[in-house]
Design an enzyme around this catalytic site. Structure first.
Site, PDB file in Angstrom:
ATOM      1  N   ASP A  13       0.868  -1.160   0.000  1.00 59.55           N
ATOM      2  CA  ASP A  13       0.000   0.000   0.000  1.00 59.55           C
ATOM      3  C   ASP A  13       0.914   1.222   0.000  1.00 59.55           C
ATOM      4  OD1 ASP A  13      -2.202   1.622   0.113  1.00 59.55           O
ATOM      5  OD2 ASP A  13      -2.747   1.113   2.166  1.00 59.55           O
ATOM      6  N   ASP A  27      -0.239   5.006   1.030  1.00 56.39           N
ATOM      7  CA  ASP A  27      -0.486   5.938   2.128  1.00 56.39           C
ATOM      8  C   ASP A  27      -0.357   5.247   3.482  1.00 56.39           C
ATOM      9  OD1 ASP A  27      -1.299   8.405   0.654  1.00 56.39           O
ATOM     10  OD2 ASP A  27      -2.796   7.028  -0.155  1.00 56.39           O
TER      11      ASP A  27
END
Length: 401
Positions: free
Chosen positions: A16, A18
């Site tokens: 991922d 963020d």
């Protein structure tokens, strides 16, 4: 299930963006997120101007793992068996007597078993990430304001305005159009809000690549914002690191939607193009689904079942809400002897292989390092690396359901 996990056994490593690869300066990003929504509510929807000013002590309200009941304006913290451990109406924490009267030690009305309970519905909303948390404080203060204005009203209808604020600030075109508050601020001063990846992490990513691993970047952020983040945290050659970049993935739907519901799309100048019938080669794509991605990974690895890890960062503490991981059973006198795991903690041990505080924590380990994993054969804290959270280190008093 094996007791250990090693990256050496993985064919694919997905990240991922963020709050995983890209770590934010939360002291700056949280007020920015809060303000982006508060300004919208006040200026566009006519809410009380008091929402624009946040007393410093109010930030303690922000705690991952809380659920907002969208009808009655209550925030709750769930135990692993679905009972309510703590609750507030708006920002006002319920006293034990009020908690007992409201919830009575029973399962929360929306609780379902491990496999059946979503984090989002039309009736409740779980706050489980750093982008959401400032919104939890804002919603709680909205409930306070509406309760005061309407002499203790019991039902609320503000969520549609929150959704409108999300759309205003985070719509796909917001970055390009420089509209809203959030994107213009981050674009103007990324160093204020973002932490660059340490050299150890950059080196580790290259090490994974050189070891023949397929590297994925899958983010719900749009491509233009993703590019800004990656340029800043990794450098402008970041595309050389990842075999596949998927933006606007809108997780968790990416993993649950059928290919016909959400096909992959190509990008041109950060604009989405035609839908693809399948995913045939590495590259940068938008939207998509796990089925087509998995088919491509099988082709790239030459294996019918390519292996990959899953990991997420954690958050732990609030004076108002207590620990993210454990809490006492409400209503019992001997609270220190009646601790239980929270629902959030149970989700970690149920659905994760390992849990780490940051990628930096493992970046200097050899790729064949054997991590103890969460499994039925190991303790409930075995999968935390490098150590369990301190509050879980001595769990002899914990009760499980």
């Amino acid at each position: 299930m094996a007791q250990h996990f090693s990256l050496a056994a993985c064919d694919v490593v997905g990240f991922d963006l963020d709050h995983t690869l890209c770590r934010y300066n939360l002291h700056e990003s949280a007020p920015l997120i809060y303000n982006s929504f508060a300004q919208f509510l006040v200026k566009e929807k006519g809410y009380d101007k008091e929402l624009l000013t946040v007393p410093p002590e109010d930030w303690d309200f922000c705690c991952k793992g809380l659920a907002l009941d969208l009808e009655d304006g209550n925030f709750i913290k769930l135990g692993d068996n679905g009972t309510v451990l703590r609750a507030s109406h708006g920002t006002k924490l319920m006293a034990p007597e009020a908690l007992a009267e409201e919830y009575g030690g029973k399962e929360w009305k929306h609780f379902m078993s491990d496999t059946g309970m979503a984090c989002r519905s039309g009736k409740y909303y779980f706050y489980d990430n750093y982008f959401d948390l400032p919104g939890a404080l804002l919603c709680a203060r909205v409930v306070d304001s509406l309760t005061k204005q309407n002499n203790g009203q019991k039902t609320f209808d503000f969520w549609k305005d929150i959704v409108a604020g999300i759309q205003h600030n985070y719509k796909m075109s917001a970055f390009k159009e420089n509209c809203g508050i959030y994107f213009p601020e981050v674009k103007s001063d990324p160093g204020r809000y973002l932490h660059s990846c340490p050299e150890s992490v950059k080196k580790w990513l290259r090490q994974l690549k050189n070891a023949g691993k397929i590297l994925l970047l899958i983010t719900s952020s749009h491509s233009d914002y993703c590019r800004l983040l990656c340029d800043y945290i990794l450098g402008n050659d970041f595309e050389d690191i990842f075999d596949i970049v998927i933006t606007n993935a809108l997780k968790p739907g990416f993993f649950s939607h059928l290919p016909s519901q959400r096909p992959f799309r190509t990008l041109e100048n950060d604009e989405e193009q035609e839908a693809l019938p399948s995913l045939d080669k590495p590259g940068w794509y938008s939207q998509g689904n796990a089925v087509h991605l998995y088919e491509l990974l099988k082709k790239m690895t030459g294996k019918p079942e390519p292996k990959g890890p899953k990991a997420k960062p954690l958050n732990t503490l609030s004076k108002k809400w207590g620990s993210f991981f454990i809490d006492s059973i409400p209503g019992l006198e001997n609270a220190e002897d009646s601790l239980v795991y929270t629902w959030s903690c149970k989700r970690i041990s149920t659905y994760s292989t390992i849990a780490i505080p940051s990628i930096e924590a493992i970046a200097e380990l050899p790729l064949d390092y054997k991590f103890m994993r969460f499994s039925s054969k190991n303790s409930k804290t075995a999968g935390y690396y490098p150590n369990p959270p301190l509050i879980l280190s001595n769990d002899e008093t914990l009760k499980t359901k």
